[in-house]
Design a protein around this motif. Structure first.
Motif, PDB file in Angstrom:
ATOM      1  N   GLY A   1      12.591 -53.627 -54.718  1.00 26.32           N
ATOM      2  CA  GLY A   1      11.040 -52.944 -54.671  1.00 26.32           C
ATOM      3  C   GLY A   1      10.140 -54.183 -54.505  1.00 26.32           C
ATOM      4  O   GLY A   1       8.964 -54.154 -54.411  1.00 26.32           O
ATOM      5  N   THR A   2      10.747 -55.568 -54.762  1.00 23.33           N
ATOM      6  CA  THR A   2       9.671 -56.625 -54.609  1.00 23.33           C
ATOM      7  C   THR A   2       9.449 -56.982 -52.938  1.00 23.33           C
ATOM      8  O   THR A   2      10.329 -56.543 -51.892  1.00 23.33           O
ATOM      9  CB  THR A   2      10.318 -57.903 -55.178  1.00 23.33           C
ATOM     10  OG1 THR A   2      11.510 -58.278 -54.287  1.00 23.33           O
ATOM     11  CG2 THR A   2      10.446 -57.867 -56.391  1.00 23.33           C
ATOM     12  N   PRO A   3       8.300 -57.561 -52.532  1.00 22.29           N
ATOM     13  CA  PRO A   3       7.912 -57.692 -51.286  1.00 22.29           C
ATOM     14  C   PRO A   3       8.855 -58.685 -50.431  1.00 22.29           C
ATOM     15  O   PRO A   3       9.366 -59.343 -50.800  1.00 22.29           O
ATOM     16  CB  PRO A   3       6.480 -58.366 -51.365  1.00 22.29           C
ATOM     17  CG  PRO A   3       5.788 -57.816 -52.613  1.00 22.29           C
ATOM     18  CD  PRO A   3       7.315 -57.823 -53.530  1.00 22.29           C
ATOM     19  N   ASP A   4       9.182 -57.961 -49.205  1.00 25.87           N
ATOM     20  CA  ASP A   4      10.022 -58.848 -48.265  1.00 25.87           C
ATOM     21  C   ASP A   4       9.073 -59.406 -47.295  1.00 25.87           C
ATOM     22  O   ASP A   4       8.755 -60.372 -47.405  1.00 25.87           O
ATOM     23  CB  ASP A   4      10.973 -57.790 -47.803  1.00 25.87           C
ATOM     24  CG  ASP A   4      12.265 -58.674 -47.002  1.00 25.87           C
ATOM     25  OD1 ASP A   4      12.089 -59.973 -46.761  1.00 25.87           O
ATOM     26  OD2 ASP A   4      13.146 -58.032 -46.472  1.00 25.87           O
ATOM     27  N   ALA A   5       9.241 -58.735 -45.957  1.00 28.28           N
ATOM     28  CA  ALA A   5       8.336 -59.411 -44.850  1.00 28.28           C
ATOM     29  C   ALA A   5       6.959 -58.468 -44.857  1.00 28.28           C
ATOM     30  O   ALA A   5       6.138 -59.082 -44.263  1.00 28.28           O
ATOM     31  CB  ALA A   5       9.117 -58.830 -43.599  1.00 28.28           C
ATOM     32  N   GLY A   6       6.963 -57.551 -45.870  1.00 25.63           N
ATOM     33  CA  GLY A   6       5.351 -56.907 -45.963  1.00 25.63           C
ATOM     34  C   GLY A   6       5.288 -55.980 -44.667  1.00 25.63           C
ATOM     35  O   GLY A   6       6.400 -55.365 -43.836  1.00 25.63           O
TER      36      GLY A   6
ATOM     37  N   THR B   1       2.208 -55.070 -49.256  1.00 26.33           N
ATOM     38  CA  THR B   1       2.619 -53.560 -48.861  1.00 26.33           C
ATOM     39  C   THR B   1       1.835 -52.726 -48.599  1.00 26.33           C
ATOM     40  O   THR B   1       2.455 -51.517 -48.554  1.00 26.33           O
ATOM     41  CB  THR B   1       3.820 -53.483 -50.035  1.00 26.33           C
ATOM     42  OG1 THR B   1       2.993 -53.472 -51.114  1.00 26.33           O
ATOM     43  CG2 THR B   1       5.005 -54.471 -50.159  1.00 26.33           C
ATOM     44  N   LEU B   2       0.492 -53.063 -48.691  1.00 28.10           N
ATOM     45  CA  LEU B   2      -0.413 -52.117 -48.455  1.00 28.10           C
ATOM     46  C   LEU B   2      -0.868 -51.868 -47.178  1.00 28.10           C
ATOM     47  O   LEU B   2      -0.907 -52.618 -46.315  1.00 28.10           O
ATOM     48  CB  LEU B   2      -1.658 -52.482 -49.348  1.00 28.10           C
ATOM     49  CG  LEU B   2      -2.570 -51.342 -49.675  1.00 28.10           C
ATOM     50  CD1 LEU B   2      -2.050 -50.503 -50.540  1.00 28.10           C
ATOM     51  CD2 LEU B   2      -4.043 -52.215 -50.230  1.00 28.10           C
ATOM     52  N   ALA B   3      -0.698 -50.567 -46.497  1.00 32.81           N
ATOM     53  CA  ALA B   3      -0.800 -50.276 -45.211  1.00 32.81           C
ATOM     54  C   ALA B   3      -1.990 -49.513 -44.793  1.00 32.81           C
ATOM     55  O   ALA B   3      -2.038 -48.334 -45.820  1.00 32.81           O
ATOM     56  CB  ALA B   3       0.309 -49.756 -44.565  1.00 32.81           C
TER      57      ALA B   3
ATOM     58  N   LEU C   1       3.577 -48.831 -49.199  1.00 31.49           N
ATOM     59  CA  LEU C   1       4.939 -48.585 -48.690  1.00 31.49           C
ATOM     60  C   LEU C   1       6.038 -49.545 -49.052  1.00 31.49           C
ATOM     61  O   LEU C   1       5.816 -50.747 -49.606  1.00 31.49           O
ATOM     62  CB  LEU C   1       4.791 -48.946 -47.034  1.00 31.49           C
ATOM     63  CG  LEU C   1       3.671 -48.073 -46.408  1.00 31.49           C
ATOM     64  CD1 LEU C   1       3.947 -48.351 -45.103  1.00 31.49           C
ATOM     65  CD2 LEU C   1       4.004 -46.556 -46.810  1.00 31.49           C
ATOM     66  N   GLU C   2       7.579 -49.001 -49.106  1.00 31.64           N
ATOM     67  CA  GLU C   2       8.590 -49.797 -49.354  1.00 31.64           C
ATOM     68  C   GLU C   2       9.551 -49.603 -48.630  1.00 31.64           C
ATOM     69  O   GLU C   2       9.833 -48.357 -47.981  1.00 31.64           O
ATOM     70  CB  GLU C   2       8.707 -49.513 -51.081  1.00 31.64           C
ATOM     71  CG  GLU C   2       9.035 -48.171 -51.308  1.00 31.64           C
ATOM     72  CD  GLU C   2       9.244 -47.966 -52.874  1.00 31.64           C
ATOM     73  OE1 GLU C   2      10.079 -46.861 -53.407  1.00 31.64           O
ATOM     74  OE2 GLU C   2       8.975 -48.929 -53.766  1.00 31.64           O
TER      75      GLU C   2
ATOM     76  N   ASP D   1      15.602 -46.715 -39.249  1.00 34.68           N
ATOM     77  CA  ASP D   1      15.702 -46.949 -40.715  1.00 34.68           C
ATOM     78  C   ASP D   1      14.506 -46.148 -41.404  1.00 34.68           C
ATOM     79  O   ASP D   1      13.332 -46.643 -41.049  1.00 34.68           O
ATOM     80  CB  ASP D   1      15.976 -48.359 -41.072  1.00 34.68           C
ATOM     81  CG  ASP D   1      15.148 -49.410 -40.754  1.00 34.68           C
ATOM     82  OD1 ASP D   1      15.115 -49.430 -39.460  1.00 34.68           O
ATOM     83  OD2 ASP D   1      14.541 -50.011 -41.351  1.00 34.68           O
ATOM     84  N   PRO D   2      14.757 -45.749 -42.468  1.00 36.87           N
ATOM     85  CA  PRO D   2      13.459 -45.191 -43.326  1.00 36.87           C
ATOM     86  C   PRO D   2      12.534 -45.861 -44.095  1.00 36.87           C
ATOM     87  O   PRO D   2      13.240 -47.244 -44.492  1.00 36.87           O
ATOM     88  CB  PRO D   2      14.253 -44.163 -44.131  1.00 36.87           C
ATOM     89  CG  PRO D   2      15.499 -44.826 -44.520  1.00 36.87           C
ATOM     90  CD  PRO D   2      15.964 -45.628 -43.354  1.00 36.87           C
ATOM     91  N   PHE D   3      11.546 -45.691 -44.547  1.00 35.66           N
ATOM     92  CA  PHE D   3      10.697 -46.024 -45.576  1.00 35.66           C
ATOM     93  C   PHE D   3      10.118 -45.063 -46.275  1.00 35.66           C
ATOM     94  O   PHE D   3      10.050 -43.910 -45.993  1.00 35.66           O
ATOM     95  CB  PHE D   3       9.700 -47.185 -45.046  1.00 35.66           C
ATOM     96  CG  PHE D   3       8.893 -46.745 -43.912  1.00 35.66           C
ATOM     97  CD1 PHE D   3       7.492 -46.237 -44.509  1.00 35.66           C
ATOM     98  CD2 PHE D   3       8.924 -46.816 -42.579  1.00 35.66           C
ATOM     99  CE1 PHE D   3       6.549 -45.639 -43.628  1.00 35.66           C
ATOM    100  CE2 PHE D   3       8.050 -46.134 -41.734  1.00 35.66           C
ATOM    101  CZ  PHE D   3       6.903 -45.841 -42.273  1.00 35.66           C
ATOM    102  N   SER D   4       9.612 -45.487 -47.430  1.00 30.13           N
ATOM    103  CA  SER D   4       8.723 -44.504 -48.202  1.00 30.13           C
ATOM    104  C   SER D   4       7.430 -44.856 -48.607  1.00 30.13           C
ATOM    105  O   SER D   4       7.127 -46.258 -48.414  1.00 30.13           O
ATOM    106  CB  SER D   4       9.605 -44.032 -49.395  1.00 30.13           C
ATOM    107  OG  SER D   4       9.726 -45.163 -50.151  1.00 30.13           O
TER     108      SER D   4
END
Length: 619
Positions: free
Chosen positions: A108-113, A144-146, A98-99, A73-76
């Protein structure tokens, strides 16, 4: 087969968010996730690297990862900045917001991070080139910062030459605890955890796993995970998919699970780049690679994790470096087959584990033995009786095959499973760490017969027979013995305590004294379980088996071994807990040479206690 040329056992640390969990416990289902069709990755499986110095603030990227089954599954993401030297000296870290893919929710709100297990997931530029792998997070929450390891570094992990099979393993490893770059619990830079999943034990007994690991020279954070075997389902190895690295697989599977960054065809084989950070930073390595299927992402306030099932081995790990891991598909690593057989109430339970990492041979042997006992009893914190034997096959430095065998008996009111692992794991350790030869362990087998009863004796009164009459011997009074005569003793063995399921019994010990004995001497009576419960750690061989008392002039102690054969002899001579050893010590009349005569009584249960008596020899 595994070479012993590894130095001391290393302590390892399962790095990442797992360490932040309260108690470090995580229960993962062991049912197989359904294999689903693999979506095409967002870019080539082996794209060219994107020059990370050309990134522009706000530049958009895409990526793929795996959160369920084997579907990608994708992320951006959006480029934020670069931390110069953020990974290490001369190694920059790319920072992206990332999201998607459970990192954030649809709004767009944080989920599992940035969840544990995403490490290695590829990040692509708009032109399809590989920017790098998601490998670092900045706190233990749903941030969400990686941190991304640049592709140039990831590809650089591959050695110049990859041999078809690497038999020699890396030299001594050091503890990794100091490598954790976390500086504060609320905001810190850390590698995204590659959780060390362990099968074969239930969640409630993970503290026992940690204790066994520590005693066997291994440390770390462990979580429950799925088992796998050679004939398990084979999951695909694709960019963005899940990949496992195991020390062992079978009944006891120990796997770090992360994500694949790239899969490249080169040098007549298939190369795999993953994680974007080390597993345990071994350098050269030889563990097994496995595809994996995600079960789910477990989101939490103090860290989120990917639960997964590990598949059959499909290759081997070659390099474990700061910038990531590199492996090769097709060639499986050299390994040791551990086979066990545990019998309880007429039912025999077989055990089978394949071990590919030298340093954890004692730990995995102990853990398999522990698991076998728990499985047989099917109960927690159980005591009882165990008669266990083991055989370790190995190859000498000259190529000659040999084996070492020994047996032991244990009995305890509780925690029998933890107690029975001591000697077998210690013997594996001593063979690996011997100072005389580089040996290669080829096989380990363990046979264990269990009983639910706790059986233990203690040494009671001692009587001496003189002219057909038995009289009690008192330690406070020396025994007068005629040189050359027969010393006949009767030992009374009583239940160790009210819980021991044994009946009082007697045994005869008899010595024919030397006609050359003169002066004073000493008699020692020692139960094999004497002081056993005080032994809590695996120690060096000389420390573990040398009980010399400098104040005792009558005992003859074996010299420190100078060859492997001498060490094996000492190991075979270790007293069993269900034995009483009697030693009569004296000096020669003319030479003054010290002589120790030994007699061993075999009992059906363990025996605790020790006593000694002074002797006066007369002509």
């Amino acid at each position: 087969m595994i070479s012993s040329r590894t130095g001391r056992l290393r302590a390892f640390t399962a790095l990442g968010a797992a360490a932040a969990l309260s108690g470090g416990l995580l229960a993962a289902t062991t049912s197989q996730a359904a294999a689903e069709p693999v979506d095409a990755p967002a870019a080539s499986q082996c794209p060219d690297p994107f020059p990370h110095t050309e990134l522009q603030e706000g530049q958009e990227v895409t990526g793929v990862t795996n959160t369920r089954g084997t579907t990608l599954d994708p992320f951006s993401g959006t480029y934020v900045d670069t931390i110069v030297g953020g990974i290490g000296r001369g190694r920059d870290m790319l920072v992206f917001r990332l999201e998607g893919s459970r990192i954030t929710k649809a709004d767009g709100t944080p989920d599992a991070g940035i969840w544990s297990g995403i490490s290695g997931s590829p990040v692509y530029a708009e032109n399809g080139e590989l920017v790098g792998s998601v490998s670092y997070g900045f706190n233990d929450g749903n941030e969400t910062l990686a941190g991304v390891t640049p592709a140039e570094y990831v590809y650089g992990v591959k050695p110049t030459t990859v041999t078809p099979e690497q038999v020699s393993l890396a030299p001594a490893r050091t503890a990794l605890a100091r490598q954790d770059v976390r500086v504060a619990p609320s905001a810190s830079l850390k590698r995204i955890g590659t959780v060390r999943q362990v099968s074969g034990v239930v969640a409630g007994q993970l503290p026992s796993v940690r204790r066994i690991a520590s005693r066997a020279g291994t440390s770390g954070t462990f979580v429950n995970g799925s088992a796998t075997s050679k004939d398990a389902r084979t999951y695909p190895i694709v960019a963005g998919g899940s990949v496992g690295v195991t020390w062992s697989f079978g009944d006891i599977t120990t796997a770090s699970v992360g994500s694949v960054t790239a899969v490249c065809q080169a040098d007549g084989g298939t190369d795999v780049f993953a994680f974007g950070h080390p597993d345990v930073w071994d350098g050269e390595s030889d563990q097994s690679l496995h595809g994996a299927a995600a079960v789910s992402i477990s989101a939490g306030t103090f860290g989120s994790y990917k639960l997964s099932n590990v598949g059959a081995p499909v290759g081997r790990l070659v390099e474990d470096r700061l910038e990531g891991i590199f492996g090769r598909l097709g060639d499986l690593p050299v390994s040791v087959d551990l086979r066990t057989s545990t019998t309880f109430r007429g039912r025999t339970i077989p055990g089978s584990t394949t071990i590919t990492e030298t340093d954890v041979l004692p730990f995995i042997t102990a853990l398999q033995t522990y698991s076998d006992v728990d499985t047989a009893f099917n109960a927690f914190d159980v005591g009882g009786d165990s008669e266990i034997g083991w055989k370790i096959g190995f190859k000498r430095a000259n190529g000659k095959g040999q084996s070492f065998a020994r047996s032991q008996r244990y009995s305890s009111r509780a925690w029998l499973a933890e107690e029975v692992v001591s000697d077998v794991a210690s013997d594996v350790y001593e063979l690996l760490e011997n100072e005389f030869e580089d040996i290669t362990i080829t096989s380990i087998s363990v046979t264990n017969t269990l009983d639910a009863s706790y059986r233990a004796y203690k040494l009671g009164k001692v009587e001496r027979q003189v002219k057909g009459t038995w009289s009690v011997v008192k330690p406070s009074r020396p025994l007068d013995v005629k040189a050359g005569s027969r010393l006949r003793l009767r030992l009374t063995l009583t239940p160790l305590n009210r819980h021991a399921k044994v009946k009082t019994t007697t045994r005869i010990v008899s010595f024919t004294t030397s006609k050359y004995a003169a002066g004073s001497g000493r008699l020692y009576l020692e139960g094999g379980a004497y002081g056993w419960r005080d032994h809590d750690e695996y120690e060096d061989f000389d420390e573990m088996h040398d009980d010399e008392d400098d104040e005792d002039p009558f005992r003859i102690y074996p010299s420190a071994p100078r060859t492997l054969d001498a060490q094996l002899k000492l190991m075979r001579g270790i007293q069993r807990q269900d034995q009483v050893v009697s030693v009569l010590a004296h000096r020669g009349r003319n030479t003054g040479r010290l002589v120790n005569t030994k007699s061993t009584l075999q009992l059906p249960s363990i025996v605790e206690g020790e006593t000694r008596y002074a002797i006066r020899f007369r002509r």
